[in-house]
Design a protein around this motif. Structure first.
Motif, PDB file in Angstrom:
ATOM      1  N   GLU A 194      39.447 -27.746 -15.209  1.00 18.15           N
ATOM      2  CA  GLU A 194      39.496 -26.304 -15.426  1.00 18.15           C
ATOM      3  C   GLU A 194      40.407 -25.977 -16.598  1.00 18.15           C
ATOM      4  OE1 GLU A 194      40.513 -22.186 -12.928  1.00 18.15           O
ATOM      5  OE2 GLU A 194      41.019 -24.152 -12.113  1.00 18.15           O
ATOM      6  N   VAL A 195      39.994 -24.969 -17.354  1.00 18.78           N
ATOM      7  CA  VAL A 195      40.809 -24.531 -18.478  1.00 18.78           C
ATOM      8  C   VAL A 195      42.067 -23.828 -17.967  1.00 18.78           C
ATOM      9  CG1 VAL A 195      39.726 -22.250 -18.725  1.00 18.78           C
ATOM     10  CG2 VAL A 195      40.699 -23.366 -20.723  1.00 18.78           C
ATOM     11  N   PHE A 196      43.159 -23.991 -18.688  1.00 13.57           N
ATOM     12  CA  PHE A 196      44.372 -23.202 -18.426  1.00 13.57           C
ATOM     13  C   PHE A 196      45.099 -23.061 -19.761  1.00 13.57           C
ATOM     14  CE2 PHE A 196      48.548 -21.881 -17.273  1.00 13.57           C
ATOM     15  CZ  PHE A 196      48.387 -21.180 -16.092  1.00 13.57           C
ATOM     16  N   ILE A 197      45.274 -21.825 -20.203  1.00 12.44           N
ATOM     17  CA  ILE A 197      45.908 -21.569 -21.493  1.00 12.44           C
ATOM     18  C   ILE A 197      47.397 -21.332 -21.289  1.00 12.44           C
ATOM     19  CG2 ILE A 197      45.996 -20.063 -23.510  1.00 12.44           C
ATOM     20  CD1 ILE A 197      43.479 -21.776 -23.355  1.00 12.44           C
ATOM     21  N   ARG A 217      35.792 -16.180 -22.051  1.00  7.81           N
ATOM     22  CA  ARG A 217      34.498 -15.937 -21.397  1.00  7.81           C
ATOM     23  C   ARG A 217      34.657 -15.809 -19.891  1.00  7.81           C
ATOM     24  NH1 ARG A 217      32.704 -19.984 -24.928  1.00  7.81           N
ATOM     25  NH2 ARG A 217      32.702 -21.499 -23.217  1.00  7.81           N
ATOM     26  N   GLN A 218      35.569 -16.574 -19.336  1.00 10.11           N
ATOM     27  CA  GLN A 218      35.779 -16.574 -17.885  1.00 10.11           C
ATOM     28  C   GLN A 218      36.756 -15.491 -17.426  1.00 10.11           C
ATOM     29  OE1 GLN A 218      37.194 -20.511 -17.024  1.00 10.11           O
ATOM     30  NE2 GLN A 218      35.241 -21.509 -17.483  1.00 10.11           N
ATOM     31  N   LEU A 223      45.266 -16.248 -18.970  1.00  9.16           N
ATOM     32  CA  LEU A 223      45.467 -15.366 -20.113  1.00  9.16           C
ATOM     33  C   LEU A 223      46.364 -14.184 -19.770  1.00  9.16           C
ATOM     34  CD1 LEU A 223      41.849 -15.280 -21.599  1.00  9.16           C
ATOM     35  CD2 LEU A 223      43.786 -16.657 -22.346  1.00  9.16           C
ATOM     36  N   LEU A 224      46.738 -14.068 -18.518  1.00 15.48           N
ATOM     37  CA  LEU A 224      47.558 -12.948 -18.065  1.00 15.48           C
ATOM     38  C   LEU A 224      49.040 -13.318 -18.170  1.00 15.48           C
ATOM     39  CD1 LEU A 224      46.439 -10.269 -16.889  1.00 15.48           C
ATOM     40  CD2 LEU A 224      47.096 -11.115 -14.636  1.00 15.48           C
ATOM     41  N   PRO A 225      49.847 -12.528 -18.868  1.00 17.91           N
ATOM     42  CA  PRO A 225      51.282 -12.827 -18.935  1.00 17.91           C
ATOM     43  C   PRO A 225      51.885 -12.934 -17.539  1.00 17.91           C
ATOM     44  CG  PRO A 225      50.714 -11.103 -20.503  1.00 17.91           C
ATOM     45  CD  PRO A 225      49.499 -11.330 -19.651  1.00 17.91           C
ATOM     46  N   ILE A 438      47.658  -6.945 -22.818  1.00 15.47           N
ATOM     47  CA  ILE A 438      47.714  -7.985 -23.843  1.00 15.47           C
ATOM     48  C   ILE A 438      47.930  -9.342 -23.171  1.00 15.47           C
ATOM     49  CG2 ILE A 438      48.496  -6.498 -25.724  1.00 15.47           C
ATOM     50  CD1 ILE A 438      51.349  -7.245 -25.057  1.00 15.47           C
ATOM     51  N   GLU A 439      47.767 -10.414 -23.937  1.00 20.67           N
ATOM     52  CA  GLU A 439      47.855 -11.758 -23.372  1.00 20.67           C
ATOM     53  C   GLU A 439      49.267 -12.323 -23.415  1.00 20.67           C
ATOM     54  OE1 GLU A 439      44.956 -14.170 -25.310  1.00 20.67           O
ATOM     55  OE2 GLU A 439      43.262 -12.977 -24.582  1.00 20.67           O
TER      56      GLU A 439
END
Length: 516
Positions: A194-197, A217-218, A223-225, A438-439
């Motif tokens: 799974e992606v995790f930024i 896309r997901q 992406l949430l602070p 914002i991210e």
């Protein structure tokens, strides 16, 4: 084949290790200037360390791993004092393990060749012996033990600033085995993790653009602070995997879950709501739990339900009457530094005169490495011309630099004591008063959401470091001019954010007073 680099990457991000093995290379990003600089710095550090050793290099064709392993073992059997660019190769059933430590260093001991043995040495650019470095060093020691039929007494990591570090193999080898098993299981599954930024971990990765597009896309929660890997695991454990689910949960309910307290729960739910509805929320606003996504108001209408935390203490709440400082003349301040040289070479100051309706930018530049003190004195003279002007900046770094320069250049304590209270951190004001869709809460993210754009779209702090090094190497002033543009835009972005936040708070307070 499990290699040093694959193991290092797996510890930092299992998805990167998977994509390096199975991913489409067409999706990889080209290396940035900053990444190239890090590689060059690493190579320079490696050369400086190796200059203090006498070593032998095994002879073998490029990437001919078996030939390299055999050439390395011949040198080990001869008992040479040190081997540079060795190859350690070991096959266990269907898995091949390959390691390329920077050095193998001989010491008195026992091996299959006689009364000598070897230790692996890794040369790392880092400033501290991070766990992932130690695990790779343990991997090298493990393979070396297989090759020489004797486990070395330690593995060494030579760091840029702290010198040699001895790895505790008794502690790290069991951890290595667990990590290897998990890595092998992931690779064998051929299922993309799974992606995790994570910004501080991902931005230098060559898969960043590919993974970031996937996360967007997901609408991935990473992406949430405020959503860390641990918190994401805890959210998944209670069935919260979407932005909508997090925005709709009661903070009281979330606060009861493992890993969340009252303050964190409020922050995360508020952040999810701001992001879901793409609207800013004043932190003193009542937290909403049933907002319609079709509403278009920027500010919360009075008919929204009360916060689930009404009447409780929430540490970050501020009085509605609190407003940002304002003055007839204001400074907006940003510095540029070269950390490897311990040098602050640019002080950018935007002077906003509200009486004269002027904006004047001062670019106080040290175009020689030895001119830092001169630029510092010019900055002090500028601040002394407007002794009552507040100095707005973004994040604590500028204040830290001022304190360091004041100490380095024997600035009178009384002057420093008058100067420091004038600094006002806009980042602290933003994060304590408003939640934005914002991210992250970096200056670029906030200012761009507000419509501000940098003249050089790709400019950032890391790029500025590269530009300054290119200026030192070439003498081409275009690199300095690019830094000055970027620095001025940072100052103007800080001004832009401050103006917006002032108006947002004032507008919100007026609405609350009007509605009673």
């Amino acid at each position: 084949m499990i290699t040093d680099q694959l193991l290092l990457d797996y510890q930092r991000c299992d998805r990167r290790a998977y994509l390096d093995l199975w991913g489409d290379r067409a999706h990889r990003d080209p290396p940035s200037d900053y990444l190239r600089k890090l590689h060059q710095d690493g190579q320079r550090h490696r050369e400086q360390v190796l200059a203090n050793h006498l070593y032998t290099i095994p002879s073998y064709p490029d990437q001919a791993w078996q030939a390299g392993a055999e050439a390395t073992e011949i040198l080990m059997a001869e008992g040479v004092d040190a081997i540079h660019q060795p190859i350690l190769l070991y096959t266990d059933t269907e898995i091949t393990y390959l390691s390329q430590p920077d050095l193998l260093v001989k010491y008195p001991g026992s091996s299959r060749w006689g009364d000598w043995s070897y230790r692996p040495v890794s040369i790392r650019l880092g400033k501290r012996p991070k766990l992932d470095y130690q695990i790779v060093a343990a991997f090298q020691a493990y393979l070396l033990g297989q090759v020489q039929a004797a486990l070395p007494d330690t593995a060494l990591i030579i760091l840029r600033e702290k010198g040699s570090y001895r790895v505790d193999l008794e502690m790290r080898l069991p951890q290595l085995q667990e990590i290897l098993q998990a890595c092998l299981a992931m690779l064998r599954s051929q299922q993309q993790p799974e992606v995790f930024i994570s910004r501080n971990r991902c931005e230098l990765c060559h898969w960043f653009s590919y993974c970031y597009a996937t996360a967007q896309r997901q609408h991935h929660l990473s992406l949430l602070p405020g959503v860390t890997p641990n918190r994401y695991s805890q959210l998944r454990a209670v069935g919260i995997t979407t932005l909508e689910a997090l925005a709709q949960i009661s903070p009281l309910q979330l606060a009861k879950c493992t890993g969340f307290d009252q303050v964190i729960a409020v922050k995360l739910v508020r952040q999810a709501q701001a992001t879901l509805y793409q609207q800013p929320i004043l932190i003193t606003d009542q937290l909403q739990t049933n907002r319609s996504p079709h509403r278009s108001e920027v500010y919360a209408p009075p008919d929204w339900p009360a916060s689930p935390f009404a009447g409780t203490e929430v540490a970050e709440r501020l009085p509605l009457a609190l407003t940002l400082p304002a003055a007839p003349v204001e400074f907006y301040f940003d510095v540029e530094s070269e950390p490897d040289l311990n040098l602050t070479y640019l002080h950018g100051v935007l002077v906003v005169d509200r009486i004269q309706h002027t904006e004047t930018f001062y670019s106080l530049l040290a175009d020689e490495v030895g001119a830092e003190e001169q630029v510092w004195r010019r900055f002090l003279a500028l601040t002394d011309r407007y002794p009552d002007a507040p100095i707005f900046h973004f994040c604590p770094y500028e204040v830290q630099v001022v304190q360091q320069l004041a100490q380095a250049y024997a600035t009178p304590p009384a002057l420093v004591q008058r100067l420091l209270p004038r600094f006002i951190d806009i980042h602290a004001w933003v994060t304590r008063t408003v939640t934005l869709p914002i991210e992250n809460y970096a200056l670029k993210s906030i200012a761009r959401w507000l419509g501000f754009n940098w003249r050089d779209a790709e400019a950032n702090g890391a790029q500025a470091v590269c530009w300054y090094n290119q200026w030192l190497q070439t003498g081409d002033r275009r690199y300095l001019e690019a830094i000055q543009r970027y620095n001025e835009d940072d100052c103007r972005a800080t001004y832009h954010v401050k103006q917006w936040l002032t108006e947002f708070i004032a507008h919100r307070v007026d609405r609350q007073l009007t509605t009673g």
